[in-house]
Scaffold this motif. Sequence first.
Motif, short mmCIF file in Angstrom:
data_model
loop_
_atom_site.label_atom_id
_atom_site.label_comp_id
_atom_site.label_asym_id
_atom_site.label_seq_id
_atom_site.Cartn_x
_atom_site.Cartn_y
_atom_site.Cartn_z
N UNK A 91 -0.83 6.42 0.68
CA UNK A 91 -0.82 5.34 -0.45
C UNK A 91 0.87 6.16 -0.75
N UNK A 92 1.00 7.03 -0.70
CA UNK A 92 2.92 6.86 -0.54
C UNK A 92 3.59 6.56 0.77
N UNK A 93 3.43 6.27 1.91
CA UNK A 93 4.24 5.65 2.80
C UNK A 93 3.31 4.41 2.88
N UNK A 94 2.90 3.50 2.47
CA UNK A 94 2.98 2.20 2.21
C UNK A 94 2.86 1.62 1.05
N UNK A 95 2.94 0.15 1.36
CA UNK A 95 2.52 -0.65 0.35
C UNK A 95 2.28 -1.41 -0.09
N UNK A 96 1.72 -2.14 -1.28
CA UNK A 96 0.28 -2.82 -1.06
C UNK A 96 0.96 -4.50 -1.43
N UNK A 97 0.66 -5.37 -0.24
CA UNK A 97 1.09 -6.48 -0.02
C UNK A 97 0.30 -7.27 -0.47
N UNK A 98 -0.98 -7.44 -1.20
CA UNK A 98 -1.82 -7.95 -1.04
C UNK A 98 -2.85 -7.53 -2.08
N UNK A 99 -4.19 -8.74 -3.02
CA UNK A 99 -4.93 -7.73 -3.37
C UNK A 99 -6.32 -9.75 -3.76
N UNK A 100 -7.37 -8.78 -3.69
CA UNK A 100 -8.47 -10.79 -3.12
C UNK A 100 -9.47 -9.45 -3.94
N UNK A 101 -10.03 -9.96 -4.80
CA UNK A 101 -11.28 -9.46 -5.68
C UNK A 101 -12.17 -8.92 -5.48
N UNK A 102 -11.03 -7.75 -6.01
CA UNK A 102 -11.10 -5.73 -5.87
C UNK A 102 -10.59 -5.66 -4.95
N UNK A 103 -10.14 -5.88 -3.70
CA UNK A 103 -10.06 -4.94 -2.64
C UNK A 103 -8.38 -5.05 -2.17
N UNK A 104 -7.93 -4.03 -2.42
CA UNK A 104 -6.21 -3.86 -1.88
C UNK A 104 -5.66 -4.28 -0.87
N UNK A 105 -4.69 -5.09 -0.08
CA UNK A 105 -4.27 -4.59 1.20
C UNK A 105 -2.99 -4.01 1.22
N UNK A 106 -2.48 -2.84 2.43
CA UNK A 106 -1.34 -2.36 2.14
C UNK A 106 -1.10 -2.43 3.81
N UNK A 107 0.34 -2.63 3.31
CA UNK A 107 0.79 -1.84 4.99
C UNK A 107 1.99 -1.00 4.89
N UNK A 108 1.79 -0.12 6.15
CA UNK A 108 2.61 0.69 6.63
C UNK A 108 3.80 0.39 7.33
N UNK A 109 4.82 0.59 7.19
CA UNK A 109 5.84 -0.12 8.51
C UNK A 109 6.47 1.53 9.20
N UNK A 110 5.70 2.74 8.33
CA UNK A 110 6.21 3.81 9.20
C UNK A 110 4.81 3.74 10.02
N UNK A 111 3.56 3.65 10.06
CA UNK A 111 2.98 3.40 11.63
C UNK A 111 2.26 2.01 11.88
N UNK A 112 3.07 1.10 11.70
CA UNK A 112 2.68 -0.27 12.04
C UNK A 112 1.09 -0.36 11.15
N UNK A 113 0.53 -0.21 10.55
CA UNK A 113 -1.11 -0.81 10.05
C UNK A 113 -0.96 -1.10 9.29
N UNK A 114 -2.29 -1.71 9.07
CA UNK A 114 -2.56 -2.68 7.65
C UNK A 114 -3.58 -1.93 7.29
#
Length: 335
Positions: A91-114
């Motif tokens: 949560x602290x090392x990633x950013x919320x970049x989108x949301x859709x109908x109750x789900x949140x999409x995070x991306x961590x540039x540190x780990x290169x992961x969604x």
Amino acid sequence: MENFSTVSLTDDILIEILTKLPLKSLFRLTSVSKQWQRLISDRYLRNKLPLMLSGVYHFPHNAKTGVEKPRFAWLSENGFEDMSLSFFPFNLSSTIIDCCHGLLLFYSSLHGRFYVCNPILKKWFQLPKLGKSNHLSILAFDPRHAARYRVVCFTGWLAQGAEIEIYSSETGEWASGLLHWGVDTDRMSATMRYFDGVLYVLALPQFVVGINLEGMSCQQIELPEMVKHDGCVGKSGGLLHYSSNNGKQINIWTLNSSKWSLKHSISFQFTVEEPLEMVNFLGFHPELDIVYLWVPGKVISYNLMNKRFDVVCEFGLELKDAYLIQMWLHPFFSC
């Protein structure tokens, strides 16, 4: 009890009886037995039950520091309460970049992961690495259409299209695609909505492009009015809708048999006691002739049939200046 237990009712009859019960009573019955839980989870029953506002994704506003990090709030018996995302370890090392109908999409540039998170169920999932540079990422999820979700990454822009990578929760893999949407790419806006397997994108000056994520095909639809920053596309009753604000009123258009018709106009002169610039259009109810508006600190609904306004929820004075990003209505079973 012995005589009662011998009475045999078909599932169809039981479902019709269950639809007459109050929602809280229905929820309690899911714990009675596996049979009751199965019946209450039946798709036919879910479609007959009302949708309930159960979550909002918003930017709170701090008078001293300005806008804070986006937060998620859910509807409980005590009103809207902020939900902690501490269950998600990144949560602290990633950013919320989108949301859709109750789900949140995070991306961590540190780990290169969604990562895709369900804050209500407190579950999260790590996606495989993309392996390509990414310009824009969209989360596509419509629980009324299918239980699976997709993550759409635009990896390269073309003159009138894009190269994309799509992750499907059904296959667990990324798949490449090529889109041609028929309008200049620099005219495509960042206003996107996902319904029934199609991603709708507003495009200047007066179009909406429907991207079918199954067939990788695009359909260009001319809108009845010029696209503005607060224009909104949605689906209600199986038909495509579009809202536009002309400065004096909000016009609601509906597309039927390839023809747009003006369904309703909401005049601010007789609506809410707020300046016009403080009222934002949020979205359409997927089944009923109801739309949702945001005024400072409140979500209000407007019934297009009886022209009635109702306060859906209030956030309180501390969230009066919050910027509401998205709200969602969940079927009863998802709450």
